[in-house]
Design a protein around this motif. Sequence first.
Motif, PDB file in Angstrom:
ATOM      1  N   CYS A  91     -70.930 165.814  23.547  1.00 34.29           N
ATOM      2  CA  CYS A  91     -69.993 166.862  22.469  1.00 34.29           C
ATOM      3  C   CYS A  91     -70.542 168.999  22.935  1.00 34.29           C
ATOM      4  O   CYS A  91     -71.667 168.614  22.183  1.00 34.29           O
ATOM      5  CB  CYS A  91     -69.729 166.678  21.148  1.00 34.29           C
ATOM      6  N   VAL A 130     -66.412 167.460  25.410  1.00 37.03           N
ATOM      7  CA  VAL A 130     -66.012 168.200  23.913  1.00 37.03           C
ATOM      8  C   VAL A 130     -64.812 166.510  22.890  1.00 37.03           C
ATOM      9  O   VAL A 130     -64.091 165.296  23.323  1.00 37.03           O
ATOM     10  CB  VAL A 130     -64.318 168.993  24.027  1.00 37.03           C
ATOM     11  N   CYS A 131     -65.351 166.017  22.120  1.00 43.79           N
ATOM     12  CA  CYS A 131     -65.644 164.605  21.301  1.00 43.79           C
ATOM     13  C   CYS A 131     -63.612 165.155  21.127  1.00 43.79           C
ATOM     14  O   CYS A 131     -63.198 166.896  20.667  1.00 43.79           O
ATOM     15  CB  CYS A 131     -66.798 164.767  19.639  1.00 43.79           C
ATOM     16  N   CYS A 134     -64.324 167.972  17.578  1.00 45.62           N
ATOM     17  CA  CYS A 134     -63.985 169.677  17.876  1.00 45.62           C
ATOM     18  C   CYS A 134     -62.992 169.510  18.845  1.00 45.62           C
ATOM     19  O   CYS A 134     -62.381 170.823  19.016  1.00 45.62           O
ATOM     20  CB  CYS A 134     -65.242 169.615  19.008  1.00 45.62           C
ATOM     21  N   ARG A 135     -62.493 168.969  18.691  1.00 48.49           N
ATOM     22  CA  ARG A 135     -61.112 169.321  19.766  1.00 48.49           C
ATOM     23  C   ARG A 135     -59.668 169.687  19.782  1.00 48.49           C
ATOM     24  O   ARG A 135     -58.941 170.160  19.138  1.00 48.49           O
ATOM     25  CB  ARG A 135     -61.249 168.091  21.218  1.00 48.49           C
TER      26      ARG A 135
END
Length: 141
Positions: A91, A130-131, A134-135
């Motif tokens: 990420c 982006v994991c 986090c998204r």
Amino acid sequence: MDVGHRLRGEGYRLTPQRQLVWEVLRTAEHHLTAEDIHAEVSRTVPEFNVASVYRTLTLLAELGLAHEVRLGDSRGYWEVAHPDDAFHLVCRVCGRVVHHQGDLVEQVREHLTGGHGFTVEDVDLVVHGVCGDCRQTAVAQ
């Protein structure tokens, strides 16, 4: 995995230093640099030097017990070698690294072997993005 048995089988001794490095690596919850491993081992043995960590990691890698992976920056990160190849999902927001195993790695291996006549020894795919956490955080803001 009994590292002592494997080392002795290859003609090496399981020294206390090697045992300490192995235990830090084996119990790590994330990928570690050699310096991270040295810092952890030094908590138990303050006089332990970083060169011993590098020598031990090199030996463990030669024996197929440990694996160094580059996750996008210039540093090498270490982990216990997996029996199967894996994707490393990195990420770019939080830096978390997740292993993803599945048949896609095997498909890449077969494609390179059959389609290109390339003898694949190791597959190490690093995917940056982006994991989900986090998204979701970004969407919620």
